[in-house]
Design an enzyme around this catalytic site. Structure first.
Site, PDB file in Angstrom:
ATOM      1  N   SER A 248      -2.969 -11.751 -12.130  1.00 48.39           N
ATOM      2  CA  SER A 248      -2.126 -10.714 -12.721  1.00 48.39           C
ATOM      3  C   SER A 248      -2.945 -11.429 -14.179  1.00 48.39           C
ATOM      4  CB  SER A 248      -0.835 -11.151 -12.947  1.00 48.39           C
ATOM      5  OG  SER A 248      -0.374 -10.860 -14.466  1.00 48.39           O
TER       6      SER A 248
ATOM      7  N   LYS B  63       1.404 -16.544  -9.836  1.00 45.83           N
ATOM      8  CA  LYS B  63       0.356 -15.637 -10.464  1.00 45.83           C
ATOM      9  C   LYS B  63      -1.331 -16.253 -10.681  1.00 45.83           C
ATOM     10  CE  LYS B  63       0.671 -11.773  -8.941  1.00 45.83           C
ATOM     11  NZ  LYS B  63       0.604 -11.052  -8.151  1.00 45.83           N
TER      12      LYS B  63
ATOM     13  N   GLY C  50       0.864  -1.303   0.259  1.00 45.06           N
ATOM     14  CA  GLY C  50       0.773  -0.012  -0.007  1.00 45.06           C
ATOM     15  C   GLY C  50       0.645   1.299   0.099  1.00 45.06           C
TER      16      GLY C  50
ATOM     17  N   ASP D 101       7.012  -6.998   5.728  1.00 47.91           N
ATOM     18  CA  ASP D 101       7.283  -7.831   4.684  1.00 47.91           C
ATOM     19  C   ASP D 101       6.289  -8.659   4.977  1.00 47.91           C
ATOM     20  OD1 ASP D 101       8.264  -9.464   2.910  1.00 47.91           O
ATOM     21  OD2 ASP D 101      10.361  -9.757   3.914  1.00 47.91           O
ATOM     22  N   VAL D 102       6.065  -9.005   4.470  1.00 50.44           N
ATOM     23  CA  VAL D 102       4.291  -9.298   3.684  1.00 50.44           C
ATOM     24  C   VAL D 102       4.812 -11.408   3.548  1.00 50.44           C
ATOM     25  CG1 VAL D 102       2.717  -8.102   3.360  1.00 50.44           C
ATOM     26  CG2 VAL D 102       4.086  -9.574   1.507  1.00 50.44           C
TER      27      VAL D 102
ATOM     28  N   TYR E 120       7.305 -15.834 -11.561  1.00 49.75           N
ATOM     29  CA  TYR E 120       5.993 -15.236 -11.408  1.00 49.75           C
ATOM     30  C   TYR E 120       4.478 -15.297 -12.420  1.00 49.75           C
ATOM     31  CZ  TYR E 120       3.381 -10.278 -11.647  1.00 49.75           C
ATOM     32  OH  TYR E 120       1.908  -9.692 -11.524  1.00 49.75           O
TER      33      TYR E 120
END
Length: 269
Positions: free
Chosen positions: A151, A168, A24, A72-73, A164
């Site tokens: 994505s 996703k 965010g 840090d998620v 990646y």
């Protein structure tokens, strides 16, 4: 701050509701947080970058109920700390937006296990961690919602980004599974699939893909991709935010387990 059409449509709709938005501090995540704040929600912006504090301060100065948490998620303990903070601030949670994500560009032979796992940890494992921590809080809400960032590569993998794409695709599967598990508790779970968005990430993509796919000058490759979009423009962060406002609102109350494209027609299904 940017103009948010959706937050005007849903003005006041989210008053009394509490939202946590990962990633965010900038880009799409900040646009999402701003939109929910403008529509009346109390919003916790979560990001690993210290600039999240400045982003939250700007929105507070504009009169919105916005706070921040530095986390840090992909770190389990820091995720727990972020959810403890929203509980301390507002006593619960109604909307979780898992927007944080990273990308790197690499051909297969040069892609290390460490790089592969780093992308999956942030893009997929972190979604699991946040959903797990959010579940008991959302069960206590009368209208719990989870929105997870996938994505266009959750629809179709692209060259030099197998890690990646895997991350996703994983978000969509995770979201479908949780949508079924959490539905009896009144919690809806959906994922969203952005295409090209005006963010720093896409500036990186233009440079990295351009240098690997051919002799492109800065801006040339991304323009080539934009020219292939039926609506002939990239998305703004507000375009993504407008979709999420609808999905989290009462107007979207019969939608769960879906992966929704927000890409100007790049992928149609």
């Amino acid at each position: 701050m940017t103009d948010q059409i959706g937050s005007k449509i849903f003005q006041g709709h989210f008053k009394g509701r509490r939202a946590l938005v990962t990633g965010g501090g900038s880009g799409i995540g900040l646009g999402i947080g701003q939109a929910f704040a403008e529509a009346g929600a109390s919003v916790l912006l979560v990001d690993r970058s210290p600039k999240v504090a400045d982003s939250a301060a700007v929105l507070r100065e504009a009169g919105y109920d916005v706070e921040h948490a530095l986390a840090d998620v992909a770190n389990e303990e820091q995720v727990k700390g972020a959810f403890a903070r929203i509980l301390d601030l507002w006593g619960g949670l109604d909307i979780l937006v898992n927007n944080a994500g990273i990308i790197t560009i690499s051909n297969l032979e040069d892609l290390s296990v460490e790089e592969f796992n780093k992308v999956l940890n942030v893009n997929t494992t972190a979604v699991f961690l946040c959903c797990r921590e959010a579940a008991p809080l959302l069960k206590a809400s009368n209208n719990g919602v989870i929105l997870n960032a996938s994505s266009g590569q959750g629809r179709q993998g692209f060259i030099f980004t197998p890690h990646y794409a895997a991350s996703k695709f994983g978000v969509i599967g995770l979201s479908q599974s949780l949508a079924k598990e959490l539905a009896p508790s009144g919690i809806r779970v959906n994922s969203y699939c952005p295409g090209i968005v005006k963010t720093e990430m896409w500036e990186y993509n233009d440079h990295e893909w351009g240098s690997r796919l051919g002799n492109y000058k800065p801006g040339e490759l991304i323009q080539e991709w934009i020219d292939g979009i039926p609506l002939k423009r990239p998305a703004e962060a507000s375009d993504v935010a407008n979709l999420l406002l609808f999905l989290a609102s009462d107007a979207g109350s019969y939608i769960t387990g879906q992966a929704i494209n927000i890409d100007g027609g790049m992928f149609m299904n």
